[in-house]
Scaffold this motif. Structure first.
Motif, PDB file in Angstrom:
ATOM      1  N   ALA A 126       0.555  -1.363  -0.017  1.00 17.65           N
ATOM      2  CA  ALA A 126       0.087  -0.303   0.157  1.00 17.65           C
ATOM      3  C   ALA A 126       0.761   1.302  -0.267  1.00 17.65           C
ATOM      4  O   ALA A 126       0.749   2.185  -1.075  1.00 17.65           O
ATOM      5  CB  ALA A 126      -0.932  -0.095   0.992  1.00 17.65           C
ATOM      6  N   GLU A 127       2.124   1.188   0.583  1.00 19.16           N
ATOM      7  CA  GLU A 127       2.732   2.535   0.647  1.00 19.16           C
ATOM      8  C   GLU A 127       3.608   2.735  -0.990  1.00 19.16           C
ATOM      9  O   GLU A 127       3.867   3.758  -1.093  1.00 19.16           O
ATOM     10  CB  GLU A 127       4.242   2.164   1.835  1.00 19.16           C
ATOM     11  CG  GLU A 127       5.168   3.268   2.063  1.00 19.16           C
ATOM     12  CD  GLU A 127       4.726   4.129   2.376  1.00 19.16           C
ATOM     13  OE1 GLU A 127       5.927   5.446   2.392  1.00 19.16           O
ATOM     14  OE2 GLU A 127       3.518   4.514   2.887  1.00 19.16           O
ATOM     15  N   VAL A 128       3.667   1.831  -1.186  1.00 14.20           N
ATOM     16  CA  VAL A 128       4.403   1.750  -2.776  1.00 14.20           C
ATOM     17  C   VAL A 128       3.506   1.861  -3.465  1.00 14.20           C
ATOM     18  O   VAL A 128       4.052   1.683  -5.060  1.00 14.20           O
ATOM     19  CB  VAL A 128       5.919   1.085  -2.862  1.00 14.20           C
ATOM     20  CG1 VAL A 128       6.715   0.985  -1.996  1.00 14.20           C
ATOM     21  CG2 VAL A 128       5.287  -0.717  -2.856  1.00 14.20           C
ATOM     22  N   ASN A 129       2.260   1.591  -3.195  1.00 16.39           N
ATOM     23  CA  ASN A 129       1.094   1.329  -4.687  1.00 16.39           C
ATOM     24  C   ASN A 129       1.134   0.462  -5.494  1.00 16.39           C
ATOM     25  O   ASN A 129       1.148   0.898  -7.059  1.00 16.39           O
ATOM     26  CB  ASN A 129       1.359   2.894  -4.993  1.00 16.39           C
ATOM     27  CG  ASN A 129       0.697   4.119  -4.434  1.00 16.39           C
ATOM     28  OD1 ASN A 129      -0.047   4.031  -3.112  1.00 16.39           O
ATOM     29  ND2 ASN A 129       0.930   5.267  -4.524  1.00 16.39           N
ATOM     30  N   LEU A 130       1.832  -0.543  -4.981  1.00 17.35           N
ATOM     31  CA  LEU A 130       1.864  -1.863  -6.086  1.00 17.35           C
ATOM     32  C   LEU A 130       0.508  -3.239  -4.854  1.00 17.35           C
ATOM     33  O   LEU A 130       0.446  -3.159  -4.035  1.00 17.35           O
ATOM     34  CB  LEU A 130       3.318  -2.410  -6.478  1.00 17.35           C
ATOM     35  CG  LEU A 130       4.057  -1.600  -7.067  1.00 17.35           C
ATOM     36  CD1 LEU A 130       5.222  -2.240  -7.181  1.00 17.35           C
ATOM     37  CD2 LEU A 130       3.212  -0.876  -8.449  1.00 17.35           C
ATOM     38  N   HIS A 131       0.489  -3.641  -6.010  1.00 21.79           N
ATOM     39  CA  HIS A 131      -0.171  -5.428  -5.541  1.00 21.79           C
ATOM     40  C   HIS A 131       0.431  -6.342  -4.752  1.00 21.79           C
ATOM     41  O   HIS A 131       1.779  -6.074  -5.384  1.00 21.79           O
ATOM     42  CB  HIS A 131      -0.753  -5.958  -6.917  1.00 21.79           C
ATOM     43  CG  HIS A 131      -1.987  -6.972  -6.228  1.00 21.79           C
ATOM     44  ND1 HIS A 131      -1.118  -8.304  -5.971  1.00 21.79           N
ATOM     45  CD2 HIS A 131      -3.146  -7.192  -6.450  1.00 21.79           C
ATOM     46  CE1 HIS A 131      -2.413  -9.427  -5.726  1.00 21.79           C
ATOM     47  NE2 HIS A 131      -3.551  -8.436  -5.936  1.00 21.79           N
ATOM     48  N   PRO A 132      -0.202  -6.848  -3.649  1.00 27.14           N
ATOM     49  CA  PRO A 132       0.993  -7.421  -2.655  1.00 27.14           C
ATOM     50  C   PRO A 132       1.710  -8.267  -3.079  1.00 27.14           C
ATOM     51  O   PRO A 132       2.517  -8.542  -3.407  1.00 27.14           O
ATOM     52  CB  PRO A 132       0.236  -7.912  -1.872  1.00 27.14           C
ATOM     53  CG  PRO A 132      -1.091  -6.591  -1.410  1.00 27.14           C
ATOM     54  CD  PRO A 132      -1.258  -6.483  -3.009  1.00 27.14           C
ATOM     55  N   GLY A 133       1.197  -9.199  -4.720  1.00 37.16           N
ATOM     56  CA  GLY A 133       1.766 -10.551  -4.865  1.00 37.16           C
ATOM     57  C   GLY A 133       2.715  -9.942  -5.906  1.00 37.16           C
ATOM     58  O   GLY A 133       4.149 -10.432  -5.907  1.00 37.16           O
TER      59      GLY A 133
END
Length: 305
Positions: free
Chosen positions: A211-218
């Motif tokens: 969430a901090e880097v605005n990417l999907h966790p996977g």
């Protein structure tokens, strides 16, 4: 031999392209059954839009191919073309494999030796590759097909020269895209690492970093592991255990409080992690460091004598 780009024979021997099919085709309201070729196929989208489904084992992936994009499909990969009823597309297709060289033109092995981007491409096997043209691939592909139409497929010098140019163009596009992706990945990894260093004392999970880097966790998990050789959880554990070692060595913070300082909520779990990481329990680690410090001080006194 089949027509895959990724065969050891191509690296060890001298092989040149052999063309099996090449054609323009306008597709409208069409659904192709799954099929596969023994050759490598290039599908170039001249206009319109279409969907290409590719099978990998039991999984199926769909690719939307747009104007100016092309797909390189390896040999033996099941795929099908689907054009929606309201859409249409025009494609240029070329299918090729390889045959032994007669010594008239440079082999694929020699090309890879001269062009590092081609070597880069051939050492990274893929089932399919989608790239956006920079107005370089289509003119060469079009010239190649015209030459094949007019001169045939009998291994002529001009045909092979155009293939070399085509392969180099594709390889350079691929290498440029991979380099750009790596630079972007490095950016996300750095931001993630910074976040971990600044928040290791909190109860954080992979989803918080994502969430901090605005990417999907996977996706972040894959990028991070590829770039660092470790998962985010493993990296965070390393930060926490190194911080715990420092606190045990250089402060008088009670051992039972150290776990809170490094963001491990369970003291029992902290003890387990620490012993796995250092080979010692926190108590043993502090005692050993204290003993070393005391011995060091004693040695200093002896020196003065």
């Amino acid at each position: 031999m089949n027509g895959s780009l990724f065969q050891h024979m191509l690296e060890e021997g001298d092989y040149v392209p052999r063309f099996y099919a090449y054609y323009y085709k306008q597709w409208m309201n069409y659904e192709m059954p799954y099929h596969q070729h023994d050759s490598t196929e290039i599908m170039y989208m001249i206009s319109g839009v279409c969907r290409i489904d590719v099978k990998a084992g039991d999984t199926e992936k769909s690719v939307i191919l747009k104007k100016g994009e092309f797909m390189v499909l390896d040999a033996g990969v099941p795929h099908r073309l689907i054009v929606d009823q309201a859409a249409s597309c025009r494609m240029l297709n070329v299918e090729f494999g390889f045959m032994e060289s007669e010594g008239k033109t440079p082999s694929l092995r020699l090309i890879a030796g001269e062009e590092e981007e081609v070597a880069f491409l051939l050492k990274r096997p893929f089932r399919y590759l989608v790239l956006a043209d920079q107005e370089e691939v289509y003119p060469v592909l079009k010239s190649l097909v015209l030459e094949l139409d007019q001169r045939g497929t009998d291994g002529r010098m001009m045909t092979h020269a155009l293939f070399i140019q085509l392969l180099v163009c594709i390889a350079r596009l691929y290498e440029e895209r991979e380099r750009s992706d790596m630079q972007q990945s490095d950016f996300y990894i750095k931001r993630s690492v910074d976040y971990l260093h600044q928040n290791y004392d909190r109860q954080i999970q992979v989803k918080d970093v994502a969430a901090e880097v605005n990417l999907h966790p996977g996706y972040l998990h894959r990028v991070f592991r590829r770039g660092t050789g470790r998962t985010i959880t493993e990296y965070l554990t390393t930060i926490r255990m190194e911080k715990a070692k420092m606190l045990l060595e250089q402060t008088d913070i009670p051992i039972h409080e150290i776990s809170d300082y490094v963001g491990v909520g369970s003291r029992q779990y902290f003890h387990m992690l620490f012993k796995k990481y250092t080979g010692s329990t926190p108590v043993e680690y502090r005692l050993r460091k204290d003993r070393n410090a005391w011995n060091y001080g004693e040695d200093r006194v002896e020196d003065k004598k």
